[in-house]
Design an enzyme around this catalytic site. Sequence first.
Site, PDB file in Angstrom:
ATOM      1  N   TRP A  41      23.168  19.306   8.556  1.00  0.00           N
ATOM      2  CA  TRP A  41      22.149  20.168   9.156  1.00  0.00           C
ATOM      3  C   TRP A  41      22.844  21.410   9.733  1.00  0.00           C
ATOM      4  O   TRP A  41      23.856  21.287  10.432  1.00  0.00           O
ATOM      5  CB  TRP A  41      21.420  19.398  10.263  1.00  0.00           C
ATOM      6  CG  TRP A  41      20.391  20.200  10.992  1.00  0.00           C
ATOM      7  CD1 TRP A  41      19.440  21.023  10.455  1.00  0.00           C
ATOM      8  CD2 TRP A  41      20.191  20.245  12.418  1.00  0.00           C
ATOM      9  NE1 TRP A  41      18.657  21.559  11.444  1.00  0.00           N
ATOM     10  CE2 TRP A  41      19.098  21.116  12.665  1.00  0.00           C
ATOM     11  CE3 TRP A  41      20.813  19.643  13.506  1.00  0.00           C
ATOM     12  CZ2 TRP A  41      18.623  21.390  13.941  1.00  0.00           C
ATOM     13  CZ3 TRP A  41      20.342  19.913  14.777  1.00  0.00           C
ATOM     14  CH2 TRP A  41      19.267  20.777  14.982  1.00  0.00           C
ATOM     15  N   ASP A  99      22.785  10.514  14.145  1.00  0.00           N
ATOM     16  CA  ASP A  99      21.667  11.438  14.345  1.00  0.00           C
ATOM     17  C   ASP A  99      20.462  10.885  13.585  1.00  0.00           C
ATOM     18  O   ASP A  99      20.478  10.806  12.352  1.00  0.00           O
ATOM     19  CB  ASP A  99      22.062  12.826  13.803  1.00  0.00           C
ATOM     20  CG  ASP A  99      20.960  13.871  14.016  1.00  0.00           C
ATOM     21  OD1 ASP A  99      19.906  13.535  14.597  1.00  0.00           O
ATOM     22  OD2 ASP A  99      21.159  15.028  13.605  1.00  0.00           O
ATOM     23  N   LYS A 109       9.552  14.997  14.227  1.00  0.00           N
ATOM     24  CA  LYS A 109       8.936  14.772  12.913  1.00  0.00           C
ATOM     25  C   LYS A 109       8.018  13.558  12.940  1.00  0.00           C
ATOM     26  O   LYS A 109       6.881  13.630  12.510  1.00  0.00           O
ATOM     27  CB  LYS A 109      10.011  14.566  11.838  1.00  0.00           C
ATOM     28  CG  LYS A 109      11.172  15.522  11.897  1.00  0.00           C
ATOM     29  CD  LYS A 109      10.832  16.920  11.420  1.00  0.00           C
ATOM     30  CE  LYS A 109      11.707  17.935  12.077  1.00  0.00           C
ATOM     31  NZ  LYS A 109      12.708  18.616  11.342  1.00  0.00           N
TER      32      LYS A 109
END
Length: 395
Positions: A129, A210, A245
């Site tokens: 990311w 993560d 999300k």
Amino acid sequence: MFGSLKALPADPILGLLAKYREDANPQKIDLGVGVYKNEAGHTAVLDCVKKAEKYRLDNEDTKVYIGPTGSPLFNDEMAKLIFGNHKVLQDNRTRTVSTPGGTGALRVAAEFIKSCKPGATIWVSNPTWANHTGLFQAAGLTVKTYPYYDYENKSLDFDGMLAALKQVSADDAVLLHACCHNPSGMDLNQEQWQQVADVAKSVGFLPVVDMAYQGFGDGLDEDAYGLRLMANSVEEMIVCSSCSKNFGLYRDRIGATTIIGKSSAAVDIAYSVLLYVIRVIYSMPPAHGAALVETILSSDELRHEWYNELSEMRDRINGNRRLIVDKLKENGVTRNFDFITEQKGMFSFLGITPEQVQQLQDEYAIYMVGSSRMSIAGIANSNVDYLAQSIAKVL
Ligand code: PMP
């Protein structure tokens, strides 16, 4: 003071979004930004969130300070979501704090690692990311990369990854994506997780997991499988979660940092440092998103509704993966894109050149980042034919 500054380039994904918004082509498609969208291209508030907000509106009677840890109920519910009924919870070896989103969770983790070992090195996957490197460096950590995605074969370079992790120092941290790897969509399978856990144990590095997409890959428990396996093997670990999300709470900024220690007593010491780290950055996390999540997770009815809404999002993404691959074949594309159906979560690399990405944008108003990372949720029944035809032409 400001005179010495040099302007920094704008975030490429936000720049892409601005261009997309200005584009007058009625057939335009946004495959850039990493947010879930429904068939109509809208990122709607979940129904369970609406109900939780109504409940809070009727029942919340104070906005008084909440403390650096955030809401204890939210933290408990998050720990259960992450670990299920894992032994680390029974042994009281975990401490969870609420954070401003997944980004806040990672930054708190980074500052905490710096408190443990100033100047420590953290290893991130290549690619990872885009914000990982910057935020870890901003906290004073040294960032190095381990091989991960094999662009040529559209697969995982697991041998390269494992070989690199065996060379890591015991004083280092290693960032792993729990599921739905951003940007590649390429996840470790169960055996590979076991092998990485074995290496983590033998080398002694600190795994930092993560988990920004729990429930978007295969399911809530399935997506946490790897980190739970890791927690069987190592004594210390950090998990950074995001509710952006899976609860659709993007702008409410809610996530969590969880530390696992060697023992309940050891993790209490670490926890006191974690609280200090938070205190000197932002003092206390925002409470609204946490209040919604805890309201949903502690109510059988709302939790069930959330589960169904989350499943719907996941099924749509997985359906889109199948859809685009089938449509490419239908449009005479002979190159093999089956890897897209095997990958997970919001993203996959289409695997086309930056020139082809630009051509899709200039000639067909199809927007994706230069690496050809596609946000799969931007595909819909209404645009998939045009998308497949356009890709076919560019190829
Ligand atoms: N980690 C990864 C891998 C992500 O993709 C994201 C969001 N795109 C985050 C962390 C941060 O999430 P949040 O928006 O909750 O800060």
